[in-house]
Structures are given as C-alpha cells and as structure tokens.
Design a protein around this motif. Structure first.
Motif, mmCIF file in Angstrom:
data_model
loop_
_atom_site.group_PDB
_atom_site.id
_atom_site.type_symbol
_atom_site.label_atom_id
_atom_site.label_comp_id
_atom_site.label_asym_id
_atom_site.label_seq_id
_atom_site.Cartn_x
_atom_site.Cartn_y
_atom_site.Cartn_z
ATOM 1 N N THR A 1 6.021 -4.203 3.087
ATOM 2 C CA THR A 1 5.873 -3.259 4.221
ATOM 3 C C THR A 1 7.195 -3.103 4.876
ATOM 4 N N ALA B 1 10.457 6.639 9.121
ATOM 5 C CA ALA B 1 10.010 5.238 8.994
ATOM 6 C C ALA B 1 8.796 5.046 9.574
ATOM 7 N N LEU B 2 8.336 5.652 10.942
ATOM 8 C CA LEU B 2 6.978 5.485 11.196
ATOM 9 C C LEU B 2 5.921 6.213 10.252
ATOM 10 N N THR C 1 9.510 0.001 5.100
ATOM 11 C CA THR C 1 9.653 0.578 6.457
ATOM 12 C C THR C 1 11.224 0.450 6.885
ATOM 13 N N THR D 1 6.400 6.128 7.007
ATOM 14 C CA THR D 1 6.356 5.068 5.799
ATOM 15 C C THR D 1 5.323 4.035 6.166
ATOM 16 N N LEU D 2 5.460 3.479 7.385
ATOM 17 C CA LEU D 2 4.683 2.642 8.026
ATOM 18 C C LEU D 2 3.081 2.751 8.037
ATOM 19 N N LEU E 1 13.687 3.294 7.883
ATOM 20 C CA LEU E 1 14.667 3.289 9.330
ATOM 21 C C LEU E 1 15.801 3.224 9.281
#
Ligand SMILES: Nc1ncnc2c1ncn2[C@@H]1O[C@H](COP(=O)(O)OP(=O)(O)OP(=O)(O)O)[C@@H](O)[C@H]1O
Ligand SMILES: [Mg+2]
Lengths: 354, 319, 658
Positions: free
Chosen positions: C110, C126-127, C114, C129-130, C118
């Motif tokens: 993770t 990135a958010l 991420t 992806t998270l 980012l």
C-alpha cells in the motif's frame, strides 16, 4: 537606413573562391520527380506540371554563388520555393538535380558522415518558427549544437554563455522557451546558430513571425552580428525592405525560378520584369540608388566639384548636391569615376512611385 | 536531473527485490517427502468439490496443494508439460486422449473418479405431471408449440447446452423429426438462468441437462426418454456425418481422472492417493451444494466432508 | 483519383436536389431491391457450396495437432525451446512480482503504490490509489488483486518493451507505419478466444501464456500512441536539430523522445487499460487473480463474480487516474525544474522511499500478513448484492414482467429476428450486391471494393449465414448505440451537471469486464441474443457519447454566436448549427461504435448471441481449432468491411485531396 548600404555591405569580395556555389538546382516534389527533369515537362508552368504529373516543381534550375562575408538574400512571394532552396543547400531536402558546393566541399556527393560534419561545423540555420526545444532551458538550447558535436558540458555551457551575452539574453539563461516572447525566442535561435561558430549562416524568414518593431530590432541585431563576426549569410525573406536593408545581393524568386539576381540598386534601378517592378514600386528609389546608378561621365572640367563616395545613396547626397553649384563628383578609391548633377537627382526622385 | 531521482527510486525497489529473492529462496522447500501438488479446478461446481476434497486429503498427508484454474482443453497442454499435475474430473475428451495419452505419452489416464455422468433432455417435473406423455420423446410430437418462445417463432424452443459440452441435440431433433428450434443461450450460467426463469414461472421448457449437478437438489427435473442406443450410435456431433447416427440417447459417461506423466512417474506419495480417489454422484452433489448453493468456503467444505467420511478417505489413503 | 471523380459527380450542383435524387434516395432504392429479392426468392439462394473452401478447417486442425506433437517431444526443437524459454521467463517474472508484493506485506505494498503516485502524480491521484487499495481489502479480494496487479505489471511492461520501439519506428517511417497498421487492426479485431489455443500450444498455460495473450491486445495501442507522439513533435524542432548536425539517434533521444514524453506516458496509460480488459480471458488459461474469480464466479457464485468485476473496475480507474496525473505533470513544456525545486523534490523522493521502507519493516516486525485478510466487508456486501441478484432472478417482479422481459422480447421479435431472417434468407447475390452498393454510397469506390472482398472471404470460408446472423445483431446494437450515444452525448454537451455524472459511469462501463454486466441481463432479458446486444450497447455507448459530446463542444463559439445573433433558439442552434458541424465527430463515433459492438457481440456467443461468437467459443473449448480460426477470419473480415464502410466519404475526400 544610412548604415545599411555602407556599414554591413561590401564586406564580401568577389575575389578568390565563392563560399557557396549552387549550380542548376532542381527540386520537384512528387512521385517520379526525377523523370520530369530534362523533358519538355520541366518547362511547363508550375500549375500545368501539377495537373499533368501531380508533381510540384518547388525549385527550378537555380544557380548562384555566395562570396565569403557576403549577405545573400533570397526573396519572393509565399510559395516561390525559397525555403526549399535554402534547405537543399545542406540537404535537409534532397535536391532532385544540381550541385551544391560549400567551402570547397561537394555537398551533393557528400557521405552521411561528411554531411554531418558540414552541418555541425560549417553551416548553421535559423528558422521561421524558431524550432527551439521546449524541454530544455535557454542555455541548453544554445548549447545544443555543441552537445551534438560531443563537446564536454563545461565547454559547451561556457560557449553558450558567451553567445547569450552577445545576443543580450544572459539573464534568461535558465528560463524555458515558452516563458519568452517571440523576439527573445528568436534571439535564442540566433544564439544557437552562432554558438557553433559556423562559416555560413542560413536564415529562413527568421523574422516573419515577429511584429514590425521587434523585427526592426532583430534586423539591427543581425547587422550588428554580421558586422562583428563577418559571417557569410544566406537570408530568406518575403519582405522587400528587409531584403534591401540586409542584402549585398538579392535573388528574386518566382514559381521556383530566380527571375533577377543583383544588388539592391540593380533591382530598384532596372527591374527585370513586371513581377520585380511590382515588388520595388513602393520603395523610395532615392533610398536605395547610389550615386553610381545616376552618375554620368564627367564632362571636361567638371571633376573639381565637391566629392562624395560613389556608394552614397541619392537621399544622403541630396543636401550636398543641393548646396553645390557644380555637379558633385563621385569618388571611388580616391578616383573620380563620375559626376552627378541636380537634374539627375531630380530624375531619380521623380521616378519614384511609377 | 530527473533521471537521478528515478534512479533513486529504482534503487530502493531493486534492493527490496533482492531481499525478496534471498528470503524467498531460503523459505521455500520444507517437507521434501510430498512437496507441492498442483490440482486443476474447472469452472463447474462438481469439479470444485473434487478438487477441494482431494486438497483436504492431501494436506492431511502433509502435502502442499496449489490449485490452477485452466479451461478443459487447454489444461491438457498444462498436464503435458507438468504445469499442473492432475485433473480429477474429465468428461471423456477422446480427441485429447488420443493425442496426449496414446500418441505423445505426456499425460496418463487415471481411471474413473466414481462419478457417472449422464446427459439427457430434461423438463420440469410439474410439466411432466401435467403431461405424462412427455416421459418419452414420442410424446413430444405434435406438442412442440407448447414450448414456444420469442426466438423460436412458431416452433418450440429446445434449449441447448454450454457450447463446450459434448452434445448432438440439433442433429437429434432433426433425426427424430421434431418441430423444435435448437436455441443455444451459451455458457452454462446463461442456460441455467434461462430455464430456471421459466421454471419459476411454471412455464414449459425442455433443455439439455446432466447429472450429477448440484442444481438437481434445488430444482425438480424429469428426464425425457430418447430412443435406445444402437451399435455405432454417436454422441458428439462434432464428428459430423449423417444425422441418423445420432438417433439415440446419450451414453452414460464414466468420468475419468487424468494425470501429468511427470507427476505420475515422479514418485510422489500423492499419486497413489489420487489414483485411488473415487466417490459417488451423491457425495459430489452434497459437497457441490455446500460450495455453490450455500456459498460455503470450499476449503471448509472439503474438510467437512473428509471429517465426515473417514472410511472412504482411508481407503484412498491405502490404510 | 477515381473516388474523387465519382464524388464530384454525385455532389449536388448549385441547386439543392430533392433528397430522393441524392444518395439517400439511392440507398432507399438499394434496400428496396434487397427486399424485393427477399420476398421473391427467399430461401432459394444460399451461399453456394462451390464457392466454399471446405478443406481449410481440417488443414488447420492437422496443423494444430502437428504443433502439439512436436512441442511435447522430450527434446523439442530449437523454435519450441525458444517459446518455452520465453514462457518460463514470463512465468518467473510474474511470480517474482507476486512474491515481491507478498514480501512487502500489505502495509508495504500500500505504501509503495500510494507514495509512488503521490510523488509523481500528486495528492489527488494518490488518494485515489489509497482508496483503491482499501476497497480491495474491503471486498476481500486483496490476494486476487495483488496477483492480477503482478500480471498486469508484467504484461504492460512487456507490451511497452515491444510496443514503444515499434511505435518509434512507426512514428519515424511512414512506410513502416502503413505496413503495420492492418496488422494492428487485426490484432484488435480478432477475438482473443481465437488465438487462445495457439498461444496455449506455443507457450503452454500459466501466467506466461496469460501475459502473451494480453500482449497481443495491448501492444497495438502502445505502438499507435507512441507513433502518434513521435509524429506530433513539431517538425521544425526536428529539422533544427538535423540542421545542427544531429545524427538520427541524437534526434530521437534528445529531441523526439523527450518532447513526446507526455504521449509516451499516455500510451502507458492506454496500454494498462487495454491489458486490464484482458484479465478475464487470461484467467481461462492460467492467469491467476481477479480474472479467475470472474469466470468461476459466473458458474457458481455470481455475486462473487460481481465483486471481482468491481475490483477490476476500481483497479482500472485508479491506474488510469494515476498515470494520467503523472503524464500531465511530466509534460516537459509545462514543468521546468530549477535547481532548488530539483533539490526539494529529491528530498521528497527520499522521504517517500523511507516511508515505504518503514512500512515494510513495520509490517515484518508486527507480523503483518502478506495480504490483507483481517477485516473485510465481503459478507456484509454479499447480502445486498445477493438480494439484488435475487430480485433480478425473480421472474415475478414488476421490473421483469412489465419492463425488461417485454423489452427483450420486443427486441428479438421486431429487431434481431426479422433482420436475421432477412439477411440470411435473401438470395446471397442480392445481399452481397446490396451491401456493397451501400458501402459505395456511404464511402466511395475504393472502400466498397474492400468491403466486397471481405464479404467474399466470409462466404469463402463458409460462414456466410453465421456472419449475416452476427451482422444483424451488430446492426441492431449499433442503431441502439447511436440513439443512446446521440441523446446522452448532446445532453452532456449542453449540461455540465449531466456531463459530470456521465463521465464516471462511462469509465465504469468501459472497464467492467463485459461478462460481468452481461450477468444481470441474462436474467432480466432471457432471450438469446438480447443480453449480448444490450451488453454491446453498454460497452460501445461511452465512446459514442464522448465523441458526440466532444464534437458538439468543439463547435466554434463564433458559429454559435452568429446563429444566436440571428435570434435562433437553443434548440435551433443545436439542430441547425451544432449537430451538423459535429457531423465528423459523430461519424467517427459510429465507426468506433460498430467495431466495439462487433467485439462484444462475439463475446456474447458465450451467452446466447450464437453465430460467429458461438463458433469461436466452441472452437476453443472443444478444441475445434479449425472451426475457431475460420470463424475468427470471418469476424475479422466482417470487422474490416464494417470499418471501411463507416469511415465515410469525408475521410476519403480529404485523403484524395492531399
Ligand atoms: N514536402 C513537400 N511536398 C510537396 N510539395 C511541397 C513540399 N514542400 C514544399 N512544397 C511546395 O513547394 C513550393 C515551394 O514551397 P516553399 O516552402 O519552398 O515556399 P516558400 O517560398 O518558402 O514559401 P513561404 O514564404 O510561404 O515560406 C510550394 O508550392 C509548396 O506547396
Ligand atoms: Mg518558407
């Protein structure tokens, strides 16, 4: 204006060997282009040729020589084949026929390696739309030619810095092309071409994309650089004042052919055909013609009037001639070669505008 | 300048990767005796049941079991070069037997798995009750329009099986002179959706179906008897030819096991166990129902059955 | 030349001719002719056996057997060993990647994903992806997702390794570009089912074969977009570099590649999406992960298949947004690094790397699992999904009785069925001539000739009836797609709210494996052919919608302003200015849609669309290689014919002009 005909000009000398010699250059675009040359089709007009064979004859049988230190201008309307012509000189476009020699080397026969060497060291080119590399800073753009040659980073950056100073852009070294105005971008283009210290500079309408005031500045810049470095130049333009301002000799092109090749005076004074005279109609003749053009053989006893250099333009001669009772003597190398009287000046000026 | 940063990231990744390799190679290979056995599970529930019961048994012996999921035909290539070790439910792919078992000797036959497959024409039991004459195909004659559907026009609709299954229904319909239109709705889930939808509306439907199948515990279906078998009667229309040679009921299919030659000859203690693996239609249907019908975790289902059927399992284990 | 001449003749002269004198009139005449021959001679002229090449299929079968026998010798020859080596290399690559992710533990995986996004793509991506990682965990599909991700990584990497160099070549050489374009077309039109078996024989099964299968589909976009990027570099920069004496290699490495960087990243982005759309099919030959979950779920647990489908969509959207963000941020003309910025960024990179390492170390110290398995919402979600499925499967509901079932029946009885009968039963010379004539009217002589050749091939391989069957379904689906696409596209162009709603829906429809959204329609419209048609409409509509929307939005504001200044109402502006001016974009939409529809109708063979798709599916699953290949050839020919016919005259005219 006054500087144009005296300052930069006449540096070229027609003695010795020409730096560039172009003989019978043809460029025909299209399939089977090489079969056109030598047939009757080659004599067809461009439009006829196109409807008949689908080929476009961009350059047709053009020959000229450029002498060291000379500014050779090619001018003509849009589509007349100027860009194509200048590109054939270093084979950015392969000529269909003809021979080009630069600095004693046969360009048309050159191997790929020789051609690279020629492009790297002998010539360099400035483009209408700048052709800058958007992903590189100004100084890296200027150093590009040296990088391509394989010079070390320190060496090329030092040289690029020097040249940038020459064009007055030392402060913009770390900016990127899209952050610069058009004029500044073209200065970068100039600097890039200068950086490799070529013998011949090729300019393809470098200032057409700029607005008139900046164009003026840039022309001055070119004149200054040419003055300081004495480079030989081939300069393409479709702007007659620019041609007259810069050119030692001017070739006028139409539909791929050179219709007249001569000094500014030749063109203004005796245009070869209607096409050329249409071009030069709006040019004040007195600004271009020199005393050489309007002088006559001195009659006996006339050789003692006030003297002026034979290359003085009519306009600049007017105050002297007007103030003098006697015909003015035109002098070349300290020798009187002719005389000019008021009548001749008036005729020259009166001839303007028709 | 950017390049350097990318290089930094790549560096970190590379170090990580290297670490993985070291750790990975050190950690593997314990239990040299049995090692890893790879079983292939196919898409239908019965196959899942076989695979997970066998898995539970093998894990009980200390084997590691990997499961691949490769379609019926491609799996032969996987067996041929040892990418998978065993297929526990093979519905007699005769062409493949010829090519891989008899000719190439890269796959070996593993004997029956105890389940007997049967293909036939089925209708819902409520329909059979309303029309007892449908017990044999002759009763269908003249009543075909009962099975009309939007895509069959004036004819009755016969719902064909999954295109990957052995079948001859289009030919059979022609040979029997029935006024059915053969309609294929594609893969099994689509076929099930189609007839179960009609079943729930208590409408008339006739379709290709088979046992063992866990859905048979959920839906009440009855078989329509087809003409008896005769010598030379064919079941797989792929072979082409005159429709007459298909004019008989489907034969019962002995479901076979097949093994990779490498596995069979490799001396794995798992091989004799899998070779003895054999159970009944009912056994399989129960496990399949747990997995597909009740959504029980297949591992749990396998263990549950193994725990409840010690005797059978011991026989496989050779005890 | 001939095309231009014909076009010039049929162009209206100064006076606008009534419609029946023009091309539409001619088209109506052609159709009338076909109808006439249908009623006059139906059933009489099936494609003649004399024009069929029957021995082709057995040849192919024998070839396959030969391949298999020679490949499985104890010591296969060098060619097969090369294939073997390549397959093993790919297998290892995938398993390394999988092991890498396992080693990183769920925490490290993770963090790595991420933070890379980012660092290179920005906070928003990135958010996303998270969130994607979180949803894999929530769906209880972390393990499958990681496996699929490893497979994707390998497949995309290999596709780019092959595609980018070829793309560079194609970008620099027009001849090469022309030579490979038809091959790329074929790679994208031929259904994957068709080459699954040869791939299996050459590369065996397993992740390696799955990677190869994926590559066949994902390499073409890599090549195309790379070439586009190279060609998109302003010629004058290339010329400038050449004039300074740059060698070809220098021009490429110092000018073209850096300037095309954004397009290169975009090609990565497209390659990823294309590769993801193959995971399900890759699952059939041993690709592990989500693809498997979909296919197996279909048979035994549709709810699970839907979860896996959702995970695929989430992965696709997250990867799409992440790579798009990276592509935008690295546009060399947009972003300039000063020494200071570079320094800061370096520190940032180091920090990110540190965090990743920390996450891995922590994961190991606290004994985190290789995959996340602690808490998932799968069971909780399942109750809802299952309830929805139960509702859908229940034929007693209002939805089924009054909406979907009658609609499906209507489509079959008044759309697919009559068209199919018409195309199959009309004497073939009439159908053939009619289709070619319509091709001529729409797209000119040259393309009509191509269409004729392709139709002939279809007949030659003995697939005339099946192809006409498939064609009728394609026709129905395309008409529906155009209607849906026009309506929604126009609406989205006119209303920003609608546009904002439509975009994510489009994304989902394009990345969701078709088999997944066919599921509900199998129950809702249980008549053969309809689920396939509906699925293809759903799949092709997004492209149509996008192109229509873009076409209308791109209409120059001056034209709109001019019309408005004459007092045109909004509807008049739309009908008389915007839609006519957007015609090219709309035509392009139809062209793209028809090819996409064909692709799905073929997959629909699995769920009752029958015809060519059924033949291909059966070819794979029953090992009838010849049958599968022949049906694929027919599909390819039909696809090329449809593509050429719908390219229209606009392009033809433009091409012969230049
Ligand atoms: N690559 C090409 N293929 C075909 N025709 C060309 C090509 N390049 C130029 N031409 C044609 O050759 C003729 C001369 O073009 P060229 O660019 O040399 O003109 P120009 O004098 O530089 O014009 P401008 O002032 O607009 O730059 C034009 O008619 C042009 O259409
Ligand atoms: Mg030009």
């Amino acid at each position: 204006m006054s500087t144009s005909t005296t300052g930069a000009k006449r540096l070229g000398s027609s003695s010795g060997n020409p730096l560039i010699r172009a003989e019978g250059i043809w460029k025909i675009f299209g399939k089977n282009a090489d079969r056109v040359i030598g047939t009757a089709d080659a004599e067809l007009s461009r439009a006829e040729l196109r409807t008949k064979t689908g080929c476009v004859a961009a350059v047709r049988n053009v020959s000229f020589e450029v002498w060291p230190g000379e500014v050779f201008v090619v001018m003509g309307l849009s589509g007349s084949g100027k860009s194509t012509l200048v590109r054939t000189l270093i084979r950015l476009i392969e000529p269909t026929a003809g021979r080009v020699e630069i600095d004693g080397h046969d360009v048309t026969q050159a191997s790929r390696d020789e051609l690279l060497q020629l492009r790297r060291h002998t010539s360099s080119m400035v483009f209408q739309h700048f052709g800058l590399l958007a992903h590189r800073s100004v100084i890296d753009n200027v150093a590009f030619g040296l990088e391509v040659q394989g010079k070390s980073k320190a060496e090329r950056l030092a040289r690029a810095g020097e040249v940038l100073k020459l064009v007055g852009l030392e402060d913009a070294a770390n900016q990127f092309p899209n952050e610069l105005s058009g004029g500044m971008q073209q200065r970068v283009g100039l600097a890039r071409a200068f950086a490799v210290d070529p013998k011949v500079m090729l300019y393809d309408e470098p200032f057409s994309a700029l607005d008139p005031l900046i164009r003026r500045d840039m022309q001055d810049e070119v004149i200054r650089l040419q003055h300081e470095t004495g480079k030989t130049m081939v300069f393409i333009t479709h702007d007659l004042p620019e041609a007259l301002r810069l050119g030692d000799r001017i070739a006028i092109m139409r539909d791929g052919r050179v219709v007249q090749l001569g000094t500014p005076e030749d063109l203004v004074g005796s245009p070869a055909d209607d096409y050329v005279s249409n071009f030069v109609r709006d040019i004040p003749r007195s600004h271009v013609l020199t005393l050489r053009w309007i002088m006559r053989e001195p009659a006996a006893g006339e050789a003692d009037g006030p003297t002026l250099d034979v290359s003085t333009t009519v306009r600049n001669a007017v105050p002297v001639i007007a103030a003098s009772e006697r015909p003015v003597c035109a002098v070349e190398n300290g020798r009187v070669v002719g005389v000019v009287d008021k009548e001749a000046v008036l005729m020259a000026i009166a001839g303007e505008g028709d | 300048m950017r390049g350097r940063k990318l290089a930094a990231v790549a560096g970190v990744l590379a170090v990580g990767a290297a670490a993985v390799l070291v750790v990975g190679s050190a950690g593997a290979r314990s239990k040299a005796s049995c090692g890893t056995v790879t079983l292939n599970e196919q898409a239908w529930a019965g196959s899942t049941a076989n695979t997970y019961v066998a898995k539970a048994v093998l894990e009980g012996m200390g084997c590691k079991v990997k499961i691949t999921q490769i379609a019926e035909i491609p799996v032969y290539q996987a067996l041929a070069n040892g990418k998978t070790d065993a297929v526990l439910e093979d519905w007699q792919h005769v062409d493949q037997y010829k090519q891989y078992i008899s000719k190439q000797h890269t796959v070996v036959a593993g004997g029956p798995n105890g389940v007997v497959g049967h293909i036939g024409w089925y209708i819902p039991t409520y329909l059979m009750k309303a029309h007892p004459e449908f017990a044999t195909w002759k009763g269908l004659k003249g009543k075909e329009s009962l099975f009309k559907s939007p895509e069959s026009g004036s004819q009755g609709m016969f719902l064909g099986g999954d295109p990957s299954y052995v079948q001859k229904d289009a030919q059979l319909i022609q040979a029997l002179g029935l006024n059915f239109k053969f309609v294929s709705v594609g893969a099994e889930p689509a076929q099930v959706a189609r007839w179960s939808q009609l079943y729930k509306q208590k409408k008339a439907v006739i379709f290709y179906w088979y046992t063992p199948q866990y859905l048979n515990t959920e839906y009440q279906l009855s078989e329509v008897k087809l003409p008896p078998r005769f010598k030379g009667c064919q079941d797989d229309a792929k072979s082409g030819g005159n429709v007459k040679q298909y004019k008989c009921a489907y034969d019962n299919t002995i479901i076979e096991k097949v093994f990779s030659k490498k596995f069979a000859g490799g001396g794995s203690p798992a091989y004799p166990v899998l070779k003895r693996f054999s159970w009944s239609n009912q056994d399989q249907e129960i496990v399949a129902k747990w997995i597909a019908g009740d959504h029980m975790n297949p591992d749990k289902a396998g263990k549950k059955w193994v725990a409840a059927n010690k005797a059978k399992v011991n026989k496989w284990l050779g005890k | 030349m001939a095309v231009a001449g014909a076009a010039a003749q049929s162009l209206p002269s100064s006076l606008p001719a009534p419609w029946w004198r023009g091309r539409p009139g001619a088209a109506v005449l052609v159709v009338a002719g076909m109808l006439l021959s249908y009623f006059g001679w139906k059933h009489h002229w099936a494609w003649p056996a004399a024009l069929e090449w029957n021995s082709f299929s057995p040849h192919l079968d024998r070839f396959q057997a030969w391949l298999s026998n020679n490949r499985n010798l104890p010591h296969p020859n060098i060619a097969f060993r090369i294939f073997n080596g390549f397959a093993n290399f790919l297998d290892d690559l995938v398993s390394w990647l999988t092991r890498l992710f396992y080693y990183l533990k769920w925490s490290g995986t993770t963090a790595l994903g991420t933070l890379v996004v980012l660092r290179f793509g920005g906070r928003k991506a990135a958010l996303g992806t998270l969130a994607a990682f979180a949803s894999f965990a929530t769906l209880g599909l972390w393990d499958n997702s990681v496996q699929t991700f490893a497979l994707m990584f390998a497949a995309v990497g290999m596709s780019l390794a092959v595609g980018m160099p070829l793309g560079v070549l194609a970008g620099r050489s027009a001849t090469f570009n022309r030579a490979i374009t038809p091959i790329l077309d074929a790679m994208q039109i031929v259904p994957a089912f068709a080459y699954l078996m040869p791939v299996v024989i050459l590369f065996s099964v397993g992740p390696g074969a799955a990677v190869v299968t994926t590559m066949i589909y994902a390499v073409p976009p890599a090549i195309r977009i790379t070439a586009l990027g190279i060609r998109g570099v302003a010629p004058n920069t290339v010329e400038a570099a050449t004039a300074l004496g740059a060698t070809r290699w220098q021009v490429l490495s110092k000018v073209q590649l850096p300037l095309a960087r954004r397009m290169l990243l975009l090609s990565v982005n497209q390659t990823i999406l294309f590769a993801l759309s193959m995971v399900v099919i890759a699952g059939l030959i041993g690709g592990t992960g989500l693809g498997d979950a979909v296919t197996n779920g279909l048979y035994t647990d549709p709810a699970f298949a839907i979860f896996a489908g959702a995970a695929i969509v989430i992965m696709a959207i997250a990867l799409d947004r992440a790579t798009e963000a990276m592509a935008n941020r690295t546009d060399p003309a947009q972003r300039h690094l000063t020494a200071h910025k570079a320094h800061v960024l370096r520190a940032y990179t180091a920090a990110c790397a540190l965090v990743v390492v920390a996450a891995v170390v922590l994961g190991h110290v606290f004994g985190a699992g290789t995959v996340w398995s602690r808490w998932t919402a799968q069971d909780w979600l399942r109750t809802y999904v299952q309830r929805a499925l139960d509702y859908i499967q229940n034929p007693g509901t209002f939805l089924f009785r009054n909406l979907t079932n009658p609609t499906g029946n209507f489509l079959v009885q008044h759309g697919i069925q009559p068209l199919r009968t018409f195309f199959i039963e009309t004497p073939w010379p009439a159908t053939f001539a009619g289709l070619v004539l319509i091709a001529f009217l729409l797209s000119g002589l040259r393309r009509a000739a191509i269409a004729a050749a392709m139709l002939f091939i279809v007949g030659l391989v003995g697939e005339w009836a099946n192809a006409m069957d498939t064609f009728s379904q394609v026709l129905v689906a395309t008409v529906l797609t155009v209607i849906v696409g026009l309506a929604i596209g126009v609406w989205a162009a006119e209303s920003r709210t609608v546009s904002r709603v439509v975009r994510p829906v489009n994304d989902v429809l394009q990345t969701l494996p078709q088999l997944v959204y066919i599921i509900p329609f199998i129950y809702l419209m249980p008549v053969s052919g309809v689920p396939g048609v509906v699925a293809s409409v759903l799949y092709a509509s997004p492209v149509m919608i996008r192109l229509v929307q873009r076409g209308i939005e791109d209409v120059s504001p001056e034209s709109v302003e001019a019309a408005t200044s004459f007092g045109a109402t909004r509807a008049q502006v739309l009908l008389k200015v915007k839609i006519p001016l957007a015609r090219d974009a709309i035509m392009l939409g139809v062209n793209q849609a028809i090819i996409m529809v064909l692709a799905v109708v073929v997959i629909g063979g699995l769920v009752g669309s029958g015809a060519l798709g059924y033949e291909v599916a059966q070819g794979l699953q029953r090992n009838a290689f010849g049958q599968g290949v022949i049906a694929s050839i027919a599909i390819l020919a039909l696809g090329i014919a449809l593509d050429r016919v719908t390219q229209g005259r606009g392009a033809a005219g433009a091409r012969s002009e230049s």
